[in-house]
Design an enzyme around this catalytic site. Structure first.
Site, PDB file in Angstrom:
ATOM      1  N   GLY A  45       0.937  -0.770   0.007  1.00  0.00           N
ATOM      2  CA  GLY A  45       0.355   0.276  -0.166  1.00  0.00           C
ATOM      3  C   GLY A  45       0.610   1.260  -0.208  1.00  0.00           C
ATOM      4  CG  ASP A 103      -7.681   1.240   9.722  1.00  0.00           C
ATOM      5  OD1 ASP A 103      -8.979   1.595  10.138  1.00  0.00           O
ATOM      6  OD2 ASP A 103      -8.358   0.048   9.830  1.00  0.00           O
ATOM      7  NE  ARG A 165      -2.078  -3.329  -3.972  1.00  0.00           N
ATOM      8  CZ  ARG A 165      -2.161  -3.192  -2.666  1.00  0.00           C
ATOM      9  NH1 ARG A 165      -2.188  -2.105  -1.876  1.00  0.00           N
ATOM     10  NH2 ARG A 165      -1.997  -4.358  -2.403  1.00  0.00           N
TER      11      ARG A 165
HETATM   12  P1  IMP Z   1      -3.556  -1.556  11.007  1.00  0.00           P
HETATM   13  O1  IMP Z   1      -3.139  -2.392  11.041  1.00  0.00           O
HETATM   14  O2  IMP Z   1      -5.878  -1.796  11.063  1.00  0.00           O
HETATM   15  O3  IMP Z   1      -3.790   0.340  10.992  1.00  0.00           O
HETATM   16  O4  IMP Z   1      -3.952  -1.022   9.230  1.00  0.00           O
HETATM   17  C1  IMP Z   1      -2.735  -0.991   8.287  1.00  0.00           C
HETATM   18  C2  IMP Z   1      -3.331  -1.466   7.264  1.00  0.00           C
HETATM   19  O5  IMP Z   1      -4.766  -1.952   6.678  1.00  0.00           O
HETATM   20  C3  IMP Z   1      -2.742  -0.555   6.157  1.00  0.00           C
HETATM   21  O6  IMP Z   1      -0.850  -0.887   5.657  1.00  0.00           O
HETATM   22  C4  IMP Z   1      -3.340  -0.989   5.165  1.00  0.00           C
HETATM   23  O7  IMP Z   1      -2.935  -1.342   3.929  1.00  0.00           O
HETATM   24  C5  IMP Z   1      -4.590  -1.263   5.043  1.00  0.00           C
HETATM   25  N1  IMP Z   1      -5.793  -0.616   5.654  1.00  0.00           N
HETATM   26  C6  IMP Z   1      -6.703   0.142   6.398  1.00  0.00           C
HETATM   27  N2  IMP Z   1      -7.551   1.079   6.562  1.00  0.00           N
HETATM   28  C7  IMP Z   1      -7.449   0.929   5.407  1.00  0.00           C
HETATM   29  C8  IMP Z   1      -8.501   1.346   4.075  1.00  0.00           C
HETATM   30  O8  IMP Z   1      -9.493   1.938   4.519  1.00  0.00           O
HETATM   31  N3  IMP Z   1      -8.475   1.170   3.041  1.00  0.00           N
HETATM   32  C9  IMP Z   1      -7.399   0.530   2.484  1.00  0.00           C
HETATM   33  N4  IMP Z   1      -6.294  -0.165   3.085  1.00  0.00           N
HETATM   34  C10 IMP Z   1      -6.178   0.324   4.324  1.00  0.00           C
HETATM   35 MG    MG Z   2      -2.152  -2.838   3.330  1.00  0.00          MG
END
Ligand code: IMP
Ligand code: MG
Length: 181
Positions: A45, A103, A165
């Site tokens: 990402g 997130d 992407r």
């Molecule tokens: P976390 O571990 O929940 O903080 O998520 C981190 C990863 O989840 C990010 O690097 C993204 O790849 C994916 N992610 C979180 N939210 C989104 C979103 O709204 N769209 C797409 N990917 C997301």
């Molecule tokens: Mg990701």
């Protein structure tokens, strides 16, 4: 069929992204002057953001990549899978983790802990987007591009099931795309 049809609305425009990269690049260049900066991007990402951000950084730096995954569709599984390690030994480096979006924070907390164990001199986080509403881990970004509401976003590297992407901006995915899943 065009990708644009699945975008409910644009959240961060190309112009806004350029301004964010310039602002963050200038700040990082100041803060890391004379240090051993290692930019670590989290695949896949963050690759688009990494490519733009690194070109607005003017101090010496190295780059490397790690890959993890915790997502299935639009929901985090909460379990992080480690898929690719660094090529460069981070011992003594000032690491800046470059992420597309913060997130729940579970992914970054996991990566930070791995890097602490490997004796990095310092570890900070630069996230293009910050979605604080859904935070589960005790983690903040040191550099933030933009704080966004709790919506599932796509584009500029971010995917939904590996698609979208390549959109040049960040948009909200139309819920009709994942409504029947
Ligand atoms: P976390 O571990 O929940 O903080 O998520 C981190 C990863 O989840 C990010 O690097 C993204 O790849 C994916 N992610 C979180 N939210 C989104 C979103 O709204 N769209 C797409 N990917 C997301
Ligand atoms: Mg990701």
């Amino acid at each position: 069929m065009s990708l644009e049809q699945d975008v409910e609305r644009v959240l961060v425009t190309e112009e806004e992204i350029r301004a964010i990269c310039k602002r963050l690049g200038e700040q990082i260049s100041k803060d890391y002057q004379g240090k051993r900066l290692l930019l670590v991007s989290v695949l896949k990402g963050a690759v688009v953001f990494m490519a733009d951000l690194m070109r607005s950084i003017t101090c010496e730096c190295q780059i490397d990549f790690m890959a993890v995954s915790s997502y299935s569709g639009t929901k985090t599984t909460g379990v992080v899978k480690f898929k690719k390690d660094l090529d460069i030994n981070p011992d003594g480096c000032d690491i800046l983790l470059v992420e597309d979006i913060l997130d729940s924070g579970i992914t970054l907390e996991y990566l930070k802990n791995i890097l602490i164990d490997r004796h990095a001199a310092s570890i900070k986080v630069c996230a293009l987007l910050d979605k604080p509403a859904n935070r589960k881990a005790d983690i903040q970004a040191d550099y933030v591009g933009k704080v966004i509401p709790d919506e599932f976003v796509i584009g500029y590297g971010l995917d939904y099931d590996e698609k979208y992407r390549n959109l040049p901006y960040v948009g909200i995915l139309s819920p009709k795309v994942y409504a029947d899943q």
